[in-house]
Design a protein around this motif. Structure first.
Motif, short mmCIF file in Angstrom:
data_model
loop_
_atom_site.label_atom_id
_atom_site.label_comp_id
_atom_site.label_asym_id
_atom_site.label_seq_id
_atom_site.Cartn_x
_atom_site.Cartn_y
_atom_site.Cartn_z
N LEU A 294 0.85 -1.20 0.00
CA LEU A 294 0.00 0.00 0.00
C LEU A 294 0.87 1.24 0.00
O LEU A 294 1.88 1.30 0.72
N ASP A 295 0.47 2.22 -0.79
CA ASP A 295 1.28 3.44 -0.79
C ASP A 295 0.84 4.41 0.29
O ASP A 295 1.53 5.37 0.61
N LYS A 296 -0.31 4.15 0.87
CA LYS A 296 -0.84 5.08 1.87
C LYS A 296 -1.37 4.29 3.06
O LYS A 296 -1.88 3.18 2.91
N ASN A 297 -1.18 4.82 4.26
CA ASN A 297 -1.69 4.16 5.47
C ASN A 297 -3.22 4.22 5.50
O ASN A 297 -3.79 5.30 5.57
N PRO A 298 -3.86 3.04 5.41
CA PRO A 298 -5.34 3.05 5.37
C PRO A 298 -5.97 3.20 6.75
O PRO A 298 -7.18 3.36 6.86
N LEU A 299 -5.18 3.10 7.81
CA LEU A 299 -5.75 3.08 9.15
C LEU A 299 -5.91 4.49 9.72
O LEU A 299 -5.03 5.33 9.53
N PRO A 300 -7.01 4.72 10.42
CA PRO A 300 -7.19 6.03 11.06
C PRO A 300 -6.49 6.05 12.41
O PRO A 300 -6.15 5.00 12.93
N ALA A 301 -6.31 7.24 12.93
CA ALA A 301 -5.82 7.36 14.30
C ALA A 301 -6.94 6.93 15.25
O ALA A 301 -8.12 7.09 14.95
N VAL A 302 -6.54 6.39 16.39
CA VAL A 302 -7.53 5.86 17.34
C VAL A 302 -7.28 6.47 18.73
O VAL A 302 -6.13 6.63 19.13
N ILE A 303 -8.35 6.84 19.38
CA ILE A 303 -8.22 7.26 20.78
C ILE A 303 -8.97 6.25 21.64
O ILE A 303 -10.14 5.96 21.39
N LEU A 304 -8.27 5.68 22.59
CA LEU A 304 -8.93 4.79 23.56
C LEU A 304 -9.16 5.60 24.82
O LEU A 304 -8.24 6.24 25.32
N LEU A 305 -10.39 5.58 25.32
CA LEU A 305 -10.61 6.35 26.55
C LEU A 305 -11.47 5.59 27.53
O LEU A 305 -12.31 4.77 27.15
N ASN A 306 -11.25 5.82 28.83
CA ASN A 306 -12.05 5.23 29.89
C ASN A 306 -12.98 6.29 30.47
O ASN A 306 -12.52 7.30 30.96
N PRO A 307 -14.28 6.02 30.43
CA PRO A 307 -15.19 6.97 31.07
C PRO A 307 -14.95 6.96 32.58
O PRO A 307 -14.54 5.94 33.13
N ALA A 308 -15.21 8.09 33.19
CA ALA A 308 -15.08 8.16 34.65
C ALA A 308 -16.06 7.17 35.27
O ALA A 308 -17.15 6.93 34.75
N ARG A 309 -15.66 6.59 36.39
CA ARG A 309 -16.48 5.55 37.02
C ARG A 309 -17.87 6.08 37.39
O ARG A 309 -18.88 5.40 37.21
N GLU A 310 -17.91 7.33 37.86
CA GLU A 310 -19.20 7.92 38.27
C GLU A 310 -20.14 8.05 37.06
O GLU A 310 -21.35 7.92 37.19
N THR A 311 -19.55 8.31 35.91
CA THR A 311 -20.35 8.46 34.70
C THR A 311 -21.08 7.16 34.39
O THR A 311 -22.28 7.15 34.12
N ILE A 312 -20.35 6.05 34.49
CA ILE A 312 -20.94 4.74 34.22
C ILE A 312 -21.99 4.43 35.29
O ILE A 312 -23.11 4.00 34.98
N ALA A 313 -21.60 4.69 36.53
CA ALA A 313 -22.49 4.36 37.63
C ALA A 313 -23.80 5.13 37.50
O ALA A 313 -24.87 4.63 37.82
N ALA A 314 -23.69 6.39 37.02
CA ALA A 314 -24.89 7.21 36.89
C ALA A 314 -25.65 6.89 35.60
O ALA A 314 -26.66 7.51 35.29
N GLY A 315 -25.16 5.93 34.86
CA GLY A 315 -25.83 5.52 33.63
C GLY A 315 -25.71 6.55 32.52
O GLY A 315 -26.53 6.62 31.62
N GLU A 316 -24.65 7.39 32.60
CA GLU A 316 -24.51 8.44 31.59
C GLU A 316 -23.52 8.06 30.50
O GLU A 316 -23.11 8.90 29.69
N GLY A 317 -23.14 6.79 30.50
CA GLY A 317 -22.19 6.32 29.50
C GLY A 317 -22.69 6.53 28.08
O GLY A 317 -21.94 6.95 27.20
N GLU A 318 -23.98 6.27 27.89
CA GLU A 318 -24.56 6.41 26.56
C GLU A 318 -24.49 7.86 26.08
O GLU A 318 -24.20 8.13 24.91
N GLN A 319 -24.76 8.80 27.03
CA GLN A 319 -24.71 10.21 26.64
C GLN A 319 -23.30 10.63 26.22
O GLN A 319 -23.13 11.37 25.26
N LEU A 320 -22.33 10.09 26.99
CA LEU A 320 -20.93 10.39 26.67
C LEU A 320 -20.61 9.87 25.27
O LEU A 320 -20.00 10.58 24.45
#
Lengths: 321, 225
Positions: A134-160
């Motif tokens: 391949l002459d060009k990198n087909p892959l995008p940059a990726v960001i892996l992130l962990n939601p704050a624990r309170e966010t998950i606990a409050a059920g706001e993961g979907e909103q995030l």
């Protein structure tokens, strides 16, 4: 002087009344215990039925409590992966990562730029040869992130997730642990089920106690009539039945407690084994002493209420005059 | 002690159990109420005990108008009355002592006092040695005496006895009646319903005769049968 004498006379009168009242209660309590002692099998059976009825909701409560403890740690490992727009400049990617790092709903983030992604892919996929073509990198940059624990606990993961999805720089955002979310939703439904079940079983306990007391009232009808004829007040006659209901309720809760302890003991070994397979040192939690007190209080109150209802309903039916 | 003024009693189904009863029993008297079965003897006693309510007229017992004795006052009113029944109505799961103690326990006496009074009462009916026995271990006459001990243990002003000798042979019946006489001698007003006319005549006490709910003879009158 005379006035003082009257006051002390009154006080003595009150003390005498209080003493009589206490003596009557003690008598009723002893009498009820005596009745149970005389008919231990019947009482034990009633208590066992109450025990089973109470142990079910209490058991589910323990189950939920343990499920909560297990899943409490999962919020932290829950990850969102952002696939960034491939057209973004490196500078934009870095600044996005910086913005997200500041975000209050996000605990920590890890940026994997397109080159790193390609390198990783090359290393693990086994397509290294094909990729060099391949002459060009087909892959995008990726960001892996962990939601704050309170966010998950409050059920706001979907909103995030939705917020991240709507960012212009982000092409796709996805939860790595969608199933965990589903589990939380399931647990929530289960909690409701337990509440409904508890209400139904509490009602069952009322009926069991009510029926036991009703039978006792009919069984001791002759005695009640004689008591009434010799001037017993309704309170005097009802008291032993109320105590009996109360004692059966308490006995039932203790039975439930014993059943739960036994069940947990039986489950302990396999659970430790299972946890070991997941490299976890999780242990089953039983009821705390405070929770045991609550269980006994609930049993006692249901017993008292059940017998009170039975007494109200059945005394009219056999009442004299 | 007891005054009936134009008392009627009919049950819900229209049966007239008592019709226009007028009578007076003075304090300290011992009076027999007689008549055939269904004449209204038991009803008369039940009205005095407030087990049933009269339909019309006025009943005054111990200075109390029974119409005003309602609700919480009924238990207190009854504590001044002792009852015995033809079928004893002892509690078979309790021993003699506990059976006799019942009225005292109801009134909230202390155990020491209860013990004293129960023993005294059992002594008077000659059953002190049987206090630990259960009713079913006793003969019919003994059971009736336990019933009497229970009826007087709380020293009521009025003693009501419904067919107390119904199941006993004449000798035992006489013994029971003499027992009532002895309580009457210490001031208890005694009202005994009985159809045993031969026995009653021997006792030489005032007699009230009922027939089909009506008063046939009053105290002092002779029996015209």
């Amino acid at each position: 002087m005379k006035k003082r004498a009257t006051i002390s006379g009154n006080t003595q009168g009150y003390i005498a009344i209080l003493n009589t009242w206490l003596a009557q209660h003690a008598r009723a309590l002893i009498f009820s215990l005596g009745q149970i002692y005389k008919n231990p099998i019947g009482s034990l059976l009633t208590m066992a039925v109450i025990g089973v009825s109470l142990s079910l909701p209490a058991g589910f409560y323990i189950l939920l409590d343990n499920a909560g403890r297990v899943t409490a740690n999962w919020g932290g490992s829950m990850q969102i992966t952002l696939f960034l727009n491939p057209d973004l400049a490196d500078q934009e990617i870095v600044s996005l990562a910086e913005t997200l790092r500041q975000h209050e709903y996000i605990d920590n983030i890890k940026l994997i730029d397109a080159d790193e992604a390609l390198e990783e892919y090359r290393r693990y996929s086994g397509f290294s040869e094909a990729l060099t073509a391949l002459d060009k990198n087909p892959l995008p940059a990726v960001i892996l992130l962990n939601p704050a624990r309170e966010t998950i606990a409050a059920g706001e993961g979907e909103q995030l997730l939705e917020y991240l999805q709507n960012l212009e720089a982000v092409e796709t955002a996805q939860f790595d642990r969608q199933w965990a979310n589903r589990l939380f939703a399931f647990i929530e439904i289960f909690q409701r089920v337990v509440i409904v079940l508890s209400a139904l079983l509490a009602f069952a306990v009322l009926l069991i106690i009510g029926n036991t007391i009703r039978l006792a009232i009919y069984h001791r009808r002759a005695e009640i009539e004689i008591n009434k004829l010799f001037g017993a007040t309704d309170a005097f006659i009802q008291r032993p039945f109320l105590y009996s209901g109360f004692i059966h309720g308490i006995g039932g809760s203790v039975m439930a407690w014993i059943l739960l302890i036994t069940s947990i003991k039986l489950l302990e070994q396999p659970v430790v084994k299972l946890a070991g397979l997941y490299a976890s040192n999780f242990q089953l939690f039983s009821l705390s002493s405070g929770e045991v007190m609550v269980l006994i209080a609930i049993g006692g109150s249901l017993g008292l209420l059940g017998s009170w209802l039975a007494v109200q309903r059945n005394f009219k039916a056999i009442g004299l005059s | 002690m007891i005054r009936f003024t134009d008392v009627y009693m009919h049950y819900g189904d229209g049966v007239e159990a008592l019709k226009r009863i007028n009578l007076y029993v003075e304090q300290g008297a011992m009076v027999y109420v007689t008549g055939r079965s269904g004449a209204g003897k038991s009803t008369l006693l039940r009205l005095i005990a407030l087990i049933e309510r009269h339909s019309r007229g006025q009943i005054i017992v111990n200075g109390q108008n029974l119409e005003r004795v309602t609700g919480n006052r009924i238990p207190l009113y009854r504590r001044n009355i002792g009852f015995t029944f033809q079928e004893h109505r002892l509690l078979n799961d309790r021993d003699v002592f506990d059976n006799v103690a019942l009225p005292l326990v109801i009134s909230g006496y202390r155990y020491q006092e209860i013990k004293k009074r129960v023993r005294a009462s059992l002594d008077r009916v000659g059953l002190l040695k049987k206090e630990k026995n259960y009713p079913l271990q006793l003969s019919g006459g003994e059971q009736q005496r336990v019933g009497i001990a229970r009826a007087v243990v709380h020293r009521p002003a009025l003693l009501l006895a419904d067919e107390p000798t119904g199941n006993l042979d004449p000798a035992l019946s006489l013994e029971i009646m003499q027992l009532f006489e002895r309580f009457n001698q210490v001031g208890v007003t005694v009202l005994i319903a009985s159809h045993d006319l031969a026995m009653i005549k021997k006792m030489n006490k005032p007699i009230i005769t009922l027939r089909e709910g009506k008063l046939l003879t009053h105290i002092g009158q002779t029996i015209s049968e």
